[in-house]
Design an enzyme around this catalytic site. Structure first.
Site, PDB file in Angstrom:
ATOM      1  N   GLN A 173     -23.749  27.728  -4.472  1.00  0.00           N
ATOM      2  CA  GLN A 173     -24.665  27.938  -3.354  1.00  0.00           C
ATOM      3  C   GLN A 173     -25.737  28.955  -3.711  1.00  0.00           C
ATOM      4  OE1 GLN A 173     -23.127  30.300  -0.086  1.00  0.00           O
ATOM      5  NE2 GLN A 173     -24.156  29.028   1.430  1.00  0.00           N
ATOM      6  N   GLY A 174     -27.006  28.586  -3.598  1.00  0.00           N
ATOM      7  CA  GLY A 174     -28.113  29.485  -3.888  1.00  0.00           C
ATOM      8  C   GLY A 174     -28.791  29.954  -2.617  1.00  0.00           C
ATOM      9  N   TYR A 175     -28.213  30.942  -1.975  1.00  0.00           N
ATOM     10  CA  TYR A 175     -28.807  31.519  -0.764  1.00  0.00           C
ATOM     11  C   TYR A 175     -29.351  32.919  -1.046  1.00  0.00           C
ATOM     12  CZ  TYR A 175     -27.522  28.074   2.870  1.00  0.00           C
ATOM     13  OH  TYR A 175     -27.442  26.970   3.675  1.00  0.00           O
ATOM     14  N   SER A 176     -28.455  33.899  -1.317  1.00  0.00           N
ATOM     15  CA  SER A 176     -28.859  35.295  -1.456  1.00  0.00           C
ATOM     16  C   SER A 176     -29.772  35.505  -2.667  1.00  0.00           C
ATOM     17  CB  SER A 176     -27.631  36.199  -1.593  1.00  0.00           C
ATOM     18  OG  SER A 176     -26.861  36.186  -0.418  1.00  0.00           O
ATOM     19  N   GLU A 186     -19.454  27.527   6.974  1.00  0.00           N
ATOM     20  CA  GLU A 186     -18.986  28.571   6.069  1.00  0.00           C
ATOM     21  C   GLU A 186     -18.190  29.620   6.825  1.00  0.00           C
ATOM     22  OE1 GLU A 186     -20.661  31.826   2.805  1.00  0.00           O
ATOM     23  OE2 GLU A 186     -22.049  30.448   3.766  1.00  0.00           O
ATOM     24  N   SER A 241     -23.139  39.374   7.062  1.00  0.00           N
ATOM     25  CA  SER A 241     -22.439  40.646   7.204  1.00  0.00           C
ATOM     26  C   SER A 241     -21.830  40.789   8.592  1.00  0.00           C
ATOM     27  CB  SER A 241     -23.396  41.805   6.931  1.00  0.00           C
ATOM     28  OG  SER A 241     -24.331  41.920   7.990  1.00  0.00           O
ATOM     29  N   GLU A 278     -22.300  43.102  10.680  1.00  0.00           N
ATOM     30  CA  GLU A 278     -23.331  43.493  11.641  1.00  0.00           C
ATOM     31  C   GLU A 278     -24.095  42.270  12.151  1.00  0.00           C
ATOM     32  OE1 GLU A 278     -22.085  46.833   9.203  1.00  0.00           O
ATOM     33  OE2 GLU A 278     -22.851  44.843   8.666  1.00  0.00           O
TER      34      GLU A 278
END
Length: 395
Positions: free
Chosen positions: A128-131, A246, A380, A382
């Site tokens: 997975q290429g997200y961050s 996810e 996260s 938060e």
């Protein structure tokens, strides 16, 4: 809310239990028990996936027309429950449980025919290429640029914390196709072959000593525009849909219950060998607290299961699930480290290069260290609280 199971459902549970007893290899159970990473080793996961695929049980979450089982939500829950109890590994979810629903919902017929069967067979192994280095929890600020060039895109930039990128042959990426609009409105969703020229994978070794995550660099990587899911610059919609799966596409209570039972067995062993262990009762009180919280999580899961039985996606309630199971699993990890004490310190290897400690003991500290990241990946804590506040509580 109906929390009871019918006779047919209980019979199905026995069928699953019998299948696992006959078909789950002992070496797979052992590898799952002693693993310290987020996922089990690729070879172990694919071996178990192949056994389930031969039975027709690999992807209960998929529609029947794509290879799913046609099970009810309750049957899926019971199947998951029995797998965890038997010590079976979780299948690698990046393709099967995260990308697949996006392709089914928004992909073209050609994309469904090309990718779904190979995902199910294990021929395609996805990451997975997200961050990105500057776009983690604030994912909308991503900068991996995809510029149109004829029928292709040219990709330049990088992704980071990419789990199993060094093992994968495909990656699904969020890319920037328009930088002149609001950040969320200029993102597209691309499927990329990792063997394409210009892609470089650099390892990131974690503080647990594992190589599970990576940074992936894209240098003029040419990707056909036909590999784009849905409309250009509409990828944020598809990304949010994927994140529901996810964060809450499965049930984690039984997996954590299995880990807690392992911890209870460890405590019992230490009590036998260490006179006066937990004389104050502090360990017992912490186990009781985790047990109570876990029971509450299991009730939440059953409530959501009752709702899912009538159809629909996990929705924003998936954030409640992620907040809860992350906190409880980390509490189990922390207590395991407290129980083993000095045994958590790495020892000198014996002559054959192995650790002097039992495999399960050796995996406790790496598992604890790895799972600190659970408060971040998938969004996260938060971010999850903001989602719960806005979409669940309406604040």
């Amino acid at each position: 809310m109906d929390l009871s199971f019918s006779q047919e459902e209980l019979a199905f549970q026995q069928e699953v239990r019998a299948f696992l007893q006959e078909n789950l290899p002992a070496h797979i159970v052992e590898a799952t028990r002693n693993g310290s990473g987020v996922f089990v080793d690729k070879d172990i996961a694919l071996e178990w996936q192949g056994i389930l695929a031969e039975k027709g049980w690999a992807v209960p979450q998929w529609p029947v027309e794509h290879g799913g089982t046609g099970w009810t939500a309750t049957q899926k829950y019971l199947f998951s429950k029995e797998c965890y109890h038997a010590g079976a590994p979780m299948l690698i979810p990046l393709g099967l449980l995260m990308l697949a629903p996006v392709i089914m919902a928004f992909g073209s017929e050609e994309q469904k025919a090309e990718y779904l069967p190979k995902m199910l067979s294990g021929e395609h192994y996805w990451c997975q290429g997200y961050s990105e280095p500057g776009a983690g929890s604030d994912l909308a600020s991503l900068k991996l640029k995809a510029e149109a060039d004829g029928d292709d895109y040219l990709l330049n930039g990088s992704k980071i914390w990419t789990t199993h990128a060094h093992l994968a042959d495909h990656i699904f990426c969020l890319v920037r196709t328009d930088s002149q609009c609001k950040p969320q409105h200029g993102i597209s969703f691309l499927l990329v072959d990792m063997r394409t020229p210009g892609i470089t994978v650099e390892p990131i070794v974690t503080m647990a000593g594992d190589h599970e995550v990576n940074q992936v660099f894209f240098d003029n990587v040419r990707v056909p525009q036909s590999n784009r899911i849905g409309e250009e610059s509409k990828g944020w919609t598809y990304a949010k849909y994927l994140l529901e799966f996810e964060r809450g596409g499965g049930f984690s209570g039984d997996r954590i219950r299995h880990e807690l039972n392992q911890l209870k067995d460890l405590i019992a062993d230490v009590q036998k060998s260490t006179p006066g262990f937990d004389r104050s009762g502090s360990i017992a009180r912490k186990v009781a607290r985790i047990d109570i919280d876990l029971k509450a999580l299991e009730i939440i899961e059953l409530r959501i299961l009752s709702s899912l039985s009538s159809g629909g996606t996990p929705g924003p309630e998936s954030s409640v699930m992620k907040l809860t199971y992350t906190r409880i699993e980390q509490a189990v990890n922390e207590l395991a480290v407290e129980v083993i004490g000095y045994q958590g310190i790495p020892m000198n290897p014996v002559e054959d290069g192995s650790d002097e400690r039992p495999d399960y003991i050796s995996s406790i500290v790496p598992r604890y260290l790895n799972n600190r990241a659970a408060s971040i990946f998938g969004g996260s804590q938060e971010v999850q609280r903001n989602i719960v506040s806005k979409f669940v509580l309406g604040l």
